[in-house]
Design a protein around this motif. Sequence first.
Motif, PDB file in Angstrom:
ATOM      1  N   LYS A 108       0.821  -1.203   0.000  1.00 39.29           N
ATOM      2  CA  LYS A 108       0.000   0.000   0.000  1.00 39.29           C
ATOM      3  C   LYS A 108       0.859   1.258   0.000  1.00 39.29           C
ATOM      4  N   GLU A 109       1.828   1.314   0.909  1.00 43.67           N
ATOM      5  CA  GLU A 109       2.705   2.487   0.993  1.00 43.67           C
ATOM      6  C   GLU A 109       3.530   2.649  -0.277  1.00 43.67           C
ATOM      7  N   ASN A 110       4.042   1.537  -0.801  1.00 46.94           N
ATOM      8  CA  ASN A 110       4.929   1.634  -1.963  1.00 46.94           C
ATOM      9  C   ASN A 110       4.185   1.940  -3.249  1.00 46.94           C
ATOM     10  N   ASN A 111       2.968   1.435  -3.402  1.00 51.92           N
ATOM     11  CA  ASN A 111       2.176   1.809  -4.575  1.00 51.92           C
ATOM     12  C   ASN A 111       1.745   3.265  -4.507  1.00 51.92           C
ATOM     13  N   LEU A 112       1.437   3.735  -3.292  1.00 50.04           N
ATOM     14  CA  LEU A 112       1.076   5.145  -3.140  1.00 50.04           C
ATOM     15  C   LEU A 112       2.282   6.033  -3.450  1.00 50.04           C
ATOM     16  N   LEU A 113       3.446   5.656  -2.957  1.00 49.34           N
ATOM     17  CA  LEU A 113       4.669   6.411  -3.212  1.00 49.34           C
ATOM     18  C   LEU A 113       4.975   6.446  -4.706  1.00 49.34           C
ATOM     19  N   ALA A 114       4.818   5.299  -5.379  1.00 43.65           N
ATOM     20  CA  ALA A 114       5.050   5.243  -6.824  1.00 43.65           C
ATOM     21  C   ALA A 114       4.069   6.148  -7.561  1.00 43.65           C
ATOM     22  N   GLY A 115       2.813   6.162  -7.104  1.00 41.02           N
ATOM     23  CA  GLY A 115       1.816   7.025  -7.731  1.00 41.02           C
ATOM     24  C   GLY A 115       2.139   8.495  -7.553  1.00 41.02           C
ATOM     25  N   PHE A 116       2.585   8.873  -6.352  1.00 44.20           N
ATOM     26  CA  PHE A 116       2.989  10.258  -6.111  1.00 44.20           C
ATOM     27  C   PHE A 116       4.050  10.681  -7.111  1.00 44.20           C
ATOM     28  N   ASN A 117       5.060   9.835  -7.278  1.00 46.51           N
ATOM     29  CA  ASN A 117       6.194  10.207  -8.123  1.00 46.51           C
ATOM     30  C   ASN A 117       5.818  10.231  -9.605  1.00 46.51           C
ATOM     31  N   LYS A 118       4.914   9.337 -10.020  1.00 46.01           N
ATOM     32  CA  LYS A 118       4.455   9.371 -11.414  1.00 46.01           C
ATOM     33  C   LYS A 118       3.631  10.640 -11.680  1.00 46.01           C
ATOM     34  N   ASN A 119       2.770  10.993 -10.728  1.00 43.29           N
ATOM     35  CA  ASN A 119       1.982  12.216 -10.886  1.00 43.29           C
ATOM     36  C   ASN A 119       2.867  13.455 -10.917  1.00 43.29           C
ATOM     37  N   ASN A 120       3.906  13.425 -10.103  1.00 45.39           N
ATOM     38  CA  ASN A 120       4.830  14.543 -10.071  1.00 45.39           C
ATOM     39  C   ASN A 120       5.580  14.689 -11.389  1.00 45.39           C
ATOM     40  N   LYS A 121       5.992  13.558 -11.948  1.00 45.09           N
ATOM     41  CA  LYS A 121       6.691  13.584 -13.239  1.00 45.09           C
ATOM     42  C   LYS A 121       5.769  14.138 -14.328  1.00 45.09           C
ATOM     43  N   ALA A 122       4.519  13.693 -14.318  1.00 46.85           N
ATOM     44  CA  ALA A 122       3.554  14.175 -15.308  1.00 46.85           C
ATOM     45  C   ALA A 122       3.312  15.673 -15.159  1.00 46.85           C
ATOM     46  N   ALA A 145      -2.093  19.134  -2.466  1.00 44.60           N
ATOM     47  CA  ALA A 145      -3.324  18.955  -1.701  1.00 44.60           C
ATOM     48  C   ALA A 145      -3.880  17.548  -1.900  1.00 44.60           C
ATOM     49  N   GLY A 146      -3.789  17.044  -3.130  1.00 44.41           N
ATOM     50  CA  GLY A 146      -4.241  15.688  -3.413  1.00 44.41           C
ATOM     51  C   GLY A 146      -3.429  14.648  -2.660  1.00 44.41           C
ATOM     52  N   MET A 147      -2.129  14.895  -2.560  1.00 44.82           N
ATOM     53  CA  MET A 147      -1.264  13.984  -1.812  1.00 44.82           C
ATOM     54  C   MET A 147      -1.648  13.971  -0.337  1.00 44.82           C
ATOM     55  N   GLN A 148      -1.891  15.150   0.222  1.00 44.41           N
ATOM     56  CA  GLN A 148      -2.279  15.220   1.626  1.00 44.41           C
ATOM     57  C   GLN A 148      -3.594  14.486   1.875  1.00 44.41           C
ATOM     58  N   LYS A 149      -4.524  14.575   0.931  1.00 39.61           N
ATOM     59  CA  LYS A 149      -5.796  13.890   1.068  1.00 39.61           C
ATOM     60  C   LYS A 149      -5.586  12.383   1.147  1.00 39.61           C
ATOM     61  N   GLN A 150      -4.723  11.846   0.286  1.00 35.66           N
ATOM     62  CA  GLN A 150      -4.456  10.409   0.289  1.00 35.66           C
ATOM     63  C   GLN A 150      -3.756   9.964   1.568  1.00 35.66           C
ATOM     64  N   LEU A 151      -2.973  10.846   2.150  1.00 33.43           N
ATOM     65  CA  LEU A 151      -2.254  10.508   3.366  1.00 33.43           C
ATOM     66  C   LEU A 151      -3.141  10.494   4.605  1.00 33.43           C
ATOM     67  N   GLU A 152      -4.405  10.850   4.457  1.00 33.07           N
ATOM     68  CA  GLU A 152      -5.347  10.777   5.572  1.00 33.07           C
ATOM     69  C   GLU A 152      -5.745   9.335   5.890  1.00 33.07           C
TER      70      GLU A 152
END
Length: 330
Positions: A108-122, A145-152
């Motif tokens: 869960k943590e690693n897929n979320l982290l991967a998603g953060f970095n892909k969104n950032n690259k885009a 803000a979207g990242m903070q929402k997911q971290l809830e």
Amino acid sequence: MKKNILILFLLASASLFAQAEMKFTAKVNNRKNDSLIIKSQAGVIKVLKSDAKGNFKTVSFPVKPDFYQVTDGTGVAVLYLKEGNDLTMTYDANDLLETAVFKGKGEKENNLLAGFNKNNKALGLKLAAVTDASMRNKMIDELLAGMQKQLEDVTLDSNFRSIINGQVTQQRQQLAQQMEKGERLAKIIGQPSPTFNFENFKGGTTSLESLKGKYVYIDVWAQWCGPCRQEIPHLQKLEQDYHGKKIEFVSISIDEKKNYDKWRKMVEDKQMSGIQLIADNAWQSEFVQAFGINSIPRFLLIGPDGKVVEADAARPSNPALRTQLDKLLK
């Protein structure tokens, strides 16, 4: 604003947990080599080897809850590892960062982290095509803000949530400050510039009013400032290339009075051209304060009519400055 917002979170934390073992394996498509290296801040902690089909044998190794770098020699991604994890990573060697997917305990943590970095690259690619500063800042803030929402999500590891949420909060605060600064500077554009009348290295004083009728490109700097020094050769080249055109290059030192002799020595030793001035009260000079200057180097561009063209102009090393000056001076 940087194009990369939070990309890779490289070795960001400094947790002090006791180390215990975890399990890790991987499967790679389009294999380019047979090694996958996991690194901590201290260095390499594990090297995995794959068979000819790209299957890596499961390995166990001690970790503490923290961020780790994983690389196959061509691509890089970041993992969040902790004791008890049993993690399988699948990726395509043509783009490790974009294709990494995780299964198992810790996914869960690693897929979320991967998603953060892909969104950032885009987002970085999108920002390259956006010139409006307010729109750029809005896009960045929406990502954060979207990242903070997911971290809830309370089912995420608490250490993982705490570290990344702290980074996101800090960057949103910095962004808010930059947005406030941008709004403040935008109000100055097109308005009569704050003025100055500072000591000239060659003797006497020089005022901004005395330069009316020409564009005035101003470098606010100090002799102790490393980044300021790096811009000097680029500024000197600009002065040479635009010599005789309707523009003056003015360098305003904000050195303290105790460094007055150091300023003069540097101007002389570096054979600094253009109009070399020193502010009357360093950082507290009215001209410096009027532009809200709290870091250097800072560059300003004033028009022939004495009005502000840019309150935070491009640096001499930035090709965009030449493009702008060529249009103004044609």
